[in-house]
Design a protein around this motif. Structure first.
Motif, PDB file in Angstrom:
ATOM      1  N   PHE A 114       0.836  -1.195   0.000  1.00  8.52           N
ATOM      2  CA  PHE A 114       0.000   0.000   0.000  1.00  8.52           C
ATOM      3  C   PHE A 114       0.876   1.251   0.000  1.00  8.52           C
ATOM      4  CE2 PHE A 114      -2.507  -3.332   2.014  1.00  8.52           C
ATOM      5  CZ  PHE A 114      -3.720  -3.222   1.340  1.00  8.52           C
ATOM      6  N   VAL A 115       0.469   2.260  -0.764  1.00  4.00           N
ATOM      7  CA  VAL A 115       1.173   3.537  -0.782  1.00  4.00           C
ATOM      8  C   VAL A 115       0.149   4.663  -0.681  1.00  4.00           C
ATOM      9  CG1 VAL A 115       3.083   2.648  -2.165  1.00  4.00           C
ATOM     10  CG2 VAL A 115       1.142   3.733  -3.307  1.00  4.00           C
ATOM     11  N   PRO A 116       0.518   5.787  -0.066  1.00  8.59           N
ATOM     12  CA  PRO A 116      -0.405   6.929   0.000  1.00  8.59           C
ATOM     13  C   PRO A 116      -0.497   7.617  -1.364  1.00  8.59           C
ATOM     14  CG  PRO A 116       1.696   7.501   0.987  1.00  8.59           C
ATOM     15  CD  PRO A 116       1.765   6.029   0.680  1.00  8.59           C
ATOM     16  N   GLU A 117      -1.653   8.187  -1.653  1.00  8.73           N
ATOM     17  CA  GLU A 117      -1.825   8.848  -2.945  1.00  8.73           C
ATOM     18  C   GLU A 117      -0.986  10.112  -3.076  1.00  8.73           C
ATOM     19  OE1 GLU A 117      -5.917   9.818  -3.429  1.00  8.73           O
ATOM     20  OE2 GLU A 117      -6.040  10.978  -1.573  1.00  8.73           O
ATOM     21  N   SER A 118      -0.431  10.591  -1.971  1.00  6.31           N
ATOM     22  CA  SER A 118       0.399  11.800  -1.994  1.00  6.31           C
ATOM     23  C   SER A 118       1.872  11.507  -2.261  1.00  6.31           C
ATOM     24  CB  SER A 118       0.273  12.540  -0.656  1.00  6.31           C
ATOM     25  OG  SER A 118       0.685  11.705   0.408  1.00  6.31           O
ATOM     26  N   LYS A 119       2.232  10.245  -2.385  1.00  4.09           N
ATOM     27  CA  LYS A 119       3.644   9.879  -2.563  1.00  4.09           C
ATOM     28  C   LYS A 119       4.162  10.360  -3.914  1.00  4.09           C
ATOM     29  CE  LYS A 119       6.660   6.064  -1.387  1.00  4.09           C
ATOM     30  NZ  LYS A 119       6.694   4.733  -0.768  1.00  4.09           N
ATOM     31  N   ARG A 120       5.376  10.886  -3.926  1.00  4.14           N
ATOM     32  CA  ARG A 120       5.969  11.364  -5.176  1.00  4.14           C
ATOM     33  C   ARG A 120       6.377  10.183  -6.055  1.00  4.14           C
ATOM     34  NH1 ARG A 120       6.846  16.681  -5.566  1.00  4.14           N
ATOM     35  NH2 ARG A 120       6.869  17.929  -3.658  1.00  4.14           N
ATOM     36  N   LEU A 121       6.262  10.377  -7.366  1.00  6.09           N
ATOM     37  CA  LEU A 121       6.517   9.273  -8.296  1.00  6.09           C
ATOM     38  C   LEU A 121       7.977   8.847  -8.308  1.00  6.09           C
ATOM     39  CD1 LEU A 121       4.311  10.143 -11.419  1.00  6.09           C
ATOM     40  CD2 LEU A 121       3.771   8.740  -9.417  1.00  6.09           C
ATOM     41  N   ASN A 122       8.902   9.783  -8.137  1.00  4.60           N
ATOM     42  CA  ASN A 122      10.313   9.386  -8.140  1.00  4.60           C
ATOM     43  C   ASN A 122      10.647   8.515  -6.930  1.00  4.60           C
ATOM     44  OD1 ASN A 122       9.903  11.690  -6.503  1.00  4.60           O
ATOM     45  ND2 ASN A 122      12.057  12.281  -6.641  1.00  4.60           N
ATOM     46  N   VAL A 123       9.995   8.789  -5.798  1.00  5.16           N
ATOM     47  CA  VAL A 123      10.196   7.959  -4.606  1.00  5.16           C
ATOM     48  C   VAL A 123       9.561   6.583  -4.819  1.00  5.16           C
ATOM     49  CG1 VAL A 123       9.755   7.738  -2.130  1.00  5.16           C
ATOM     50  CG2 VAL A 123      10.241   9.994  -3.126  1.00  5.16           C
ATOM     51  N   LEU A 124       8.373   6.568  -5.416  1.00  4.93           N
ATOM     52  CA  LEU A 124       7.697   5.300  -5.700  1.00  4.93           C
ATOM     53  C   LEU A 124       8.533   4.442  -6.645  1.00  4.93           C
ATOM     54  CD1 LEU A 124       5.162   3.469  -5.513  1.00  4.93           C
ATOM     55  CD2 LEU A 124       4.267   4.707  -7.503  1.00  4.93           C
ATOM     56  N   LEU A 125       9.103   5.054  -7.672  1.00  5.29           N
ATOM     57  CA  LEU A 125       9.922   4.310  -8.626  1.00  5.29           C
ATOM     58  C   LEU A 125      11.126   3.685  -7.929  1.00  5.29           C
ATOM     59  CD1 LEU A 125      10.431   3.457 -11.536  1.00  5.29           C
ATOM     60  CD2 LEU A 125      11.620   5.629 -11.909  1.00  5.29           C
ATOM     61  N   ARG A 126      11.740   4.431  -7.031  1.00  6.54           N
ATOM     62  CA  ARG A 126      12.871   3.877  -6.280  1.00  6.54           C
ATOM     63  C   ARG A 126      12.431   2.702  -5.410  1.00  6.54           C
ATOM     64  NH1 ARG A 126      14.485   8.217  -3.418  1.00  6.54           N
ATOM     65  NH2 ARG A 126      13.375   7.572  -1.542  1.00  6.54           N
ATOM     66  N   ASP A 127      11.258   2.845  -4.787  1.00 10.66           N
ATOM     67  CA  ASP A 127      10.733   1.751  -3.956  1.00 10.66           C
ATOM     68  C   ASP A 127      10.460   0.510  -4.798  1.00 10.66           C
ATOM     69  OD1 ASP A 127      10.890   3.457  -1.832  1.00 10.66           O
ATOM     70  OD2 ASP A 127       8.736   3.869  -1.713  1.00 10.66           O
ATOM     71  N   PHE A 128       9.884   0.717  -5.984  1.00  5.15           N
ATOM     72  CA  PHE A 128       9.623  -0.415  -6.877  1.00  5.15           C
ATOM     73  C   PHE A 128      10.922  -1.149  -7.218  1.00  5.15           C
ATOM     74  CE2 PHE A 128       5.433   1.354  -8.772  1.00  5.15           C
ATOM     75  CZ  PHE A 128       4.683   0.532  -7.945  1.00  5.15           C
ATOM     76  N   LYS A 129      11.962  -0.390  -7.509  1.00  9.36           N
ATOM     77  CA  LYS A 129      13.243  -0.983  -7.888  1.00  9.36           C
ATOM     78  C   LYS A 129      13.866  -1.761  -6.724  1.00  9.36           C
ATOM     79  CE  LYS A 129      16.158   1.592 -10.080  1.00  9.36           C
ATOM     80  NZ  LYS A 129      16.994   2.792 -10.372  1.00  9.36           N
ATOM     81  N   GLU A 130      13.801  -1.193  -5.532  1.00 14.04           N
ATOM     82  CA  GLU A 130      14.432  -1.820  -4.377  1.00 14.04           C
ATOM     83  C   GLU A 130      13.683  -3.062  -3.914  1.00 14.04           C
ATOM     84  OE1 GLU A 130      14.666   1.280  -1.482  1.00 14.04           O
ATOM     85  OE2 GLU A 130      16.395   2.266  -2.433  1.00 14.04           O
ATOM     86  N   SER A 131      12.342  -3.019  -3.999  1.00 12.93           N
ATOM     87  CA  SER A 131      11.532  -4.145  -3.524  1.00 12.93           C
ATOM     88  C   SER A 131      11.283  -5.197  -4.598  1.00 12.93           C
ATOM     89  CB  SER A 131      10.185  -3.632  -3.004  1.00 12.93           C
ATOM     90  OG  SER A 131       9.402  -3.101  -4.071  1.00 12.93           O
ATOM     91  N   ARG A 132      11.574  -4.835  -5.853  1.00 11.67           N
ATOM     92  CA  ARG A 132      11.308  -5.704  -7.006  1.00 11.67           C
ATOM     93  C   ARG A 132       9.806  -6.010  -7.125  1.00 11.67           C
ATOM     94  NH1 ARG A 132      15.604 -10.529  -7.312  1.00 11.67           N
ATOM     95  NH2 ARG A 132      14.721 -10.595  -9.412  1.00 11.67           N
TER      96      ARG A 132
END
Length: 286
Positions: free
Chosen positions: A135-153
């Motif tokens: 789950f992620v908040p709708e206010s999360k910045r996309l660049n941070v989300l992209l980094r999270d996606f990469k780190e968590s696979r």
């Protein structure tokens, strides 16, 4: 000419463009456009760099798939109905809901593997292959989300609003499309391919978009007798073949050329007119 002299020339031209250090994001974008005009970077590279800048500003709410459009699997349905739904929709990931709670994520590849191995005979077998939802908040910045996606696979996250309620869904593909443009696969529908939403209120529009489609999408009333397509209409307004970065204001929208050849415009960026731009337009009209 040697490789070293060629490289030196390229660096000199790039250094000339950035001789005055940009003091704001707008200055940086203007320098990048100048680099494109000088032939240092091509139109595709310019679009991608601008996309990266947009990703650093935009938030998840700007690009998420809203809840009404999410393909949810109801955990209370019979197993055969669930499998039939997955087969018909042909997605790769499915949020599973029970009552009003998300209880897991089903990956099509996990289901397929279990079916092939004869390990999917009951609802309990299906529950055993649920993946943990992210789950992620709708206010999360996309660049941070992209980094999270990469780190968590992990390639998909469920979006929750300020009350913790499911608001939408976002995938790594949604984020990447903000940088490189629309990514189509064999399951994408071909409806409305001419107009693609980017971050925030920015849209990418093909020059071949029929004017009636453009009018209908943006609720405009452009005279469709002037041209059949948006590209033709813009050429009429400019009085020449539109060049990259040329802009034209229609109602409360700014239409900017983002890709063009010597013979025609190919792609436009459409965004709302900013308040200061509107005031300036009024002053110029007086």
């Amino acid at each position: 000419m040697s490789d070293s002299s060629s490289g030196s020339s390229w660096l000199e031209r790039l250094g000339k463009v950035f001789s005055d250090e940009p003091e704001s994001r707008e200055d940086l974008v203007e320098s990048l456009r100048e680099a494109h005009n000088e032939g240092i970077i091509d139109a595709d590279a310019l679009l991608m760099i601008q996309g990266v800048l947009q990703v650093s500003e935009a938030r998840v709410r700007d690009i998420m798939v809203p809840r009404p459009q999410i393909e949810l699997i109801d955990a209370t349905e019979p197993l055969d109905e669930i499998l039939e739904e997955m087969l018909e929709s042909s997605h790769s990931r499915y949020p599973v809901i029970e009552d009003t709670k998300i209880v897991g994520i089903l990956l099509a590849k996990d289901v397929f593997r279990a079916v092939v191995k004869g390990q999917l005979q009951s609802k309990e077998d299906l529950q055993a292959i649920y993946r943990e939802p992210v789950f992620v908040p709708e206010s999360k910045r996309l660049n941070v989300l992209l980094r999270d996606f990469k780190e968590s696979r992990n390639h998909m996250a469920l979006v929750v609003d300020e009350y913790g309620e499911l608001a939408g869904l976002v995938t790594i593909e949604d984020v990447i499309e903000q940088i490189v443009g629309d990514i189509e696969d064999e399951h994408d529908e071909e409806e409305n391919d001419n107009i693609q939403k980017r971050a925030g209120e920015i849209y990418s529009v093909n020059a071949i978009t029929p004017l009636d489609e453009f009018n209908g999408f943006f609720n405009l009333d452009i005279d469709e007798d002037l041209s059949e397509t948006l590209g033709g209409y813009m050429a009429v307004q400019f009085g020449h073949v539109p060049a990259v970065d040329e802009e034209f204001v229609v109602d409360k929208l700014v239409i900017r050329v983002t890709k063009a050849s010597e013979r025609r415009a190919e792609l436009f960026e459409v965004r709302p007119l900013k308040e200061d731009e509107a005031e300036q337009a009024v002053e110029q009209a007086i």
